[in-house]
Write a protein that holds these residues in place. Structure first.
Motif, short mmCIF file in Angstrom:
data_model
loop_
_atom_site.label_atom_id
_atom_site.label_comp_id
_atom_site.label_asym_id
_atom_site.label_seq_id
_atom_site.Cartn_x
_atom_site.Cartn_y
_atom_site.Cartn_z
N THR A 18 0.72 -1.28 -0.19
CA THR A 18 0.00 -0.21 -0.06
C THR A 18 0.85 1.34 -0.04
O THR A 18 1.75 1.33 0.86
CB THR A 18 -1.03 0.03 1.11
OG1 THR A 18 -1.80 -1.17 1.17
CG2 THR A 18 -1.80 1.16 1.36
N PRO A 19 0.84 2.04 -1.01
CA PRO A 19 1.84 3.09 -1.25
C PRO A 19 1.65 3.92 -0.02
O PRO A 19 2.56 4.80 0.45
CB PRO A 19 1.36 3.81 -2.50
CG PRO A 19 0.72 2.86 -3.23
CD PRO A 19 0.18 1.70 -2.34
N ALA A 20 0.53 4.50 0.48
CA ALA A 20 0.34 5.24 1.59
C ALA A 20 0.91 4.72 3.02
O ALA A 20 1.31 5.75 3.65
CB ALA A 20 -1.22 5.55 1.78
N MET A 21 0.65 3.45 3.26
CA MET A 21 1.51 3.04 4.41
C MET A 21 3.15 3.20 4.11
O MET A 21 3.70 3.62 4.90
CB MET A 21 1.36 1.54 4.35
CG MET A 21 -0.32 1.47 5.06
SD MET A 21 -0.23 2.03 6.79
CE MET A 21 -1.90 1.24 7.53
N VAL A 22 3.68 2.59 2.72
CA VAL A 22 5.12 3.14 2.80
C VAL A 22 5.58 4.38 2.90
O VAL A 22 6.54 4.46 3.56
CB VAL A 22 5.38 2.47 1.31
CG1 VAL A 22 6.85 2.87 1.13
CG2 VAL A 22 5.13 1.09 1.30
N LEU A 23 4.85 5.41 2.43
CA LEU A 23 5.13 6.77 2.42
C LEU A 23 5.07 7.21 3.95
O LEU A 23 5.87 7.88 4.54
CB LEU A 23 4.01 7.57 1.69
CG LEU A 23 4.36 9.07 1.83
CD1 LEU A 23 5.59 9.50 1.07
CD2 LEU A 23 3.10 9.85 1.13
N LYS A 24 4.26 6.63 4.75
CA LYS A 24 4.00 7.04 6.17
C LYS A 24 5.21 6.48 6.86
O LYS A 24 5.97 6.97 7.81
CB LYS A 24 2.81 6.46 6.89
CG LYS A 24 2.63 6.76 8.40
CD LYS A 24 1.25 6.55 8.99
CE LYS A 24 0.83 7.84 8.73
NZ LYS A 24 -0.52 8.02 9.46
N ALA A 25 5.66 4.98 6.56
CA ALA A 25 6.53 4.49 7.16
C ALA A 25 8.18 5.49 6.87
O ALA A 25 8.85 5.32 7.73
CB ALA A 25 6.64 3.09 6.70
N ARG A 26 8.10 5.55 5.71
CA ARG A 26 9.39 6.36 5.35
C ARG A 26 9.58 7.79 6.04
O ARG A 26 10.52 8.04 6.58
CB ARG A 26 9.60 6.42 3.93
CG ARG A 26 9.97 5.31 2.81
CD ARG A 26 9.74 5.48 1.55
NE ARG A 26 10.04 4.28 0.91
CZ ARG A 26 9.63 3.96 -0.42
NH1 ARG A 26 8.86 4.84 -1.23
NH2 ARG A 26 10.08 3.08 -1.23
N SER A 27 8.43 8.33 6.08
CA SER A 27 8.42 9.70 6.76
C SER A 27 8.70 9.48 8.37
O SER A 27 9.64 10.28 8.66
CB SER A 27 7.28 10.41 6.73
OG SER A 27 6.93 11.51 7.21
N SER A 28 8.21 8.47 8.96
CA SER A 28 8.60 8.37 10.36
C SER A 28 9.96 8.03 10.55
O SER A 28 10.59 8.44 11.65
CB SER A 28 7.66 7.30 10.95
OG SER A 28 6.21 7.80 11.08
N ALA A 29 10.52 7.07 9.46
CA ALA A 29 11.93 6.83 9.83
C ALA A 29 12.82 7.91 9.68
O ALA A 29 13.62 8.02 10.52
CB ALA A 29 12.35 5.63 8.85
N ALA A 30 12.53 9.11 8.58
CA ALA A 30 13.14 10.24 8.62
C ALA A 30 13.17 11.08 9.89
O ALA A 30 14.20 11.34 10.34
CB ALA A 30 12.71 10.98 7.30
N VAL A 31 11.85 11.16 10.56
CA VAL A 31 11.43 12.09 11.65
C VAL A 31 12.58 11.44 12.76
O VAL A 31 12.87 12.05 13.75
CB VAL A 31 10.09 12.01 11.98
CG1 VAL A 31 9.89 12.71 13.41
CG2 VAL A 31 9.32 12.91 10.77
N ALA A 32 12.36 10.24 12.92
CA ALA A 32 12.96 9.58 13.93
C ALA A 32 14.61 9.22 13.88
O ALA A 32 15.26 8.74 14.74
CB ALA A 32 12.54 7.88 14.17
N ALA A 33 15.04 9.50 12.50
CA ALA A 33 16.50 9.86 12.16
C ALA A 33 17.21 8.02 12.20
O ALA A 33 18.25 8.09 12.88
CB ALA A 33 17.24 10.67 13.09
#
Length: 222
Positions: free
Chosen positions: A130-145
């Motif tokens: 699901t693209p929306a889930m992958v986008l959220k996961a990538r965003s959270s990984a970036a926020v959490a460094a």
């Protein structure tokens, strides 16, 4: 119902196991099913407060036994979109330096928890269709460094991961949504190293499901 076919062997949790083609694949339109699942979980990703027939978010994580310290440092948008059915870490926590594949990673909560457990020398690959889930996961990984985790778009039945890469494969509430469980389990076996571990949290039924129900997409998503 048994089907003919070869037997593939793989060491799961340190024991030599045979993965045999014995699971009947329901006669459901795969493209339509995948689209229905993507639509449902895109809504979980984008509007976790929407209200669903299943629990989501931090209350679900607590119900499933997720320790509070596991959630420390995980961005709230990813926690809010958590929609698992079990706790793959209840089978054992991950070890520093391990490589982990998260099949059906959703918004990334289990992948990010795994990334904390394995530390900077470990590596996590989360896979979701699901693209929306992958986008959220990538965003959270970036926020959490978190530099030791990456997210790839793909299907559990054809994982975009090389052979023998993972020490551990985890999955949470996803195998039940795949009609061809043979293919999904063979892919998990393929990406595991010899002696690797498979840790799945999912839904099991204790009686046969009628064929008519297996062909009803509304029941798959509902």
């Amino acid at each position: 119902m048994a089907r003919g076919g070869a037997t593939r062997r793989n060491n799961v949790r340190g024991v030599d196991k045979a993965v045999v083609h014995t699971i009947e694949t329901p006669a459901v339109d795969l493209d339509s099913l995948r689209q229905a699942i993507q639509d449902e979980y895109a809504l979980v990703a984008d509007e976790p407060q929407h209200g669903f027939h299943f629990l989501v978010g931090r209350p679900l994580a607590h119900l499933l036994g997720y320790a509070e310290d596991w959630l420390d440092g995980i961005p709230e948008p990813t926690i809010a979109s958590f929609a698992g059915t079990g706790n793959p870490f209840s089978a054992g926590q991950l070890l520093p330096g391990e490589r982990v594949v998260d099949v059906g990673c959703g918004g990334g909560i289990d992948s990010l928890i795994a990334a904390k457990m394995v530390g900077p020398q470990g590596r996590i690959i989360g896979v979701d269709m699901t693209p929306a889930m992958v986008l959220k996961a990538r965003s959270s990984a970036a926020v959490a460094a978190m530099k030791n985790v990456e997210f790839r778009e793909g299907f559990g039945e054809s994982l975009p991961v090389e052979d023998g890469w993972a020490d551990v494969v985890i999955s949470n509430g996803v195998l039940n949504l795949m009609p061809d469980k043979d293919a999904a389990l063979r892919q998990m076996a393929r990406v595991l190293k010899p002696g690797g571990r498979l840790q799945i949290g999912d839904i099991l039924v204790q009686k046969a499901v009628p064929q008519s129900a297996k062909e009803d997409i509304a029941l798959w998503t509902g």
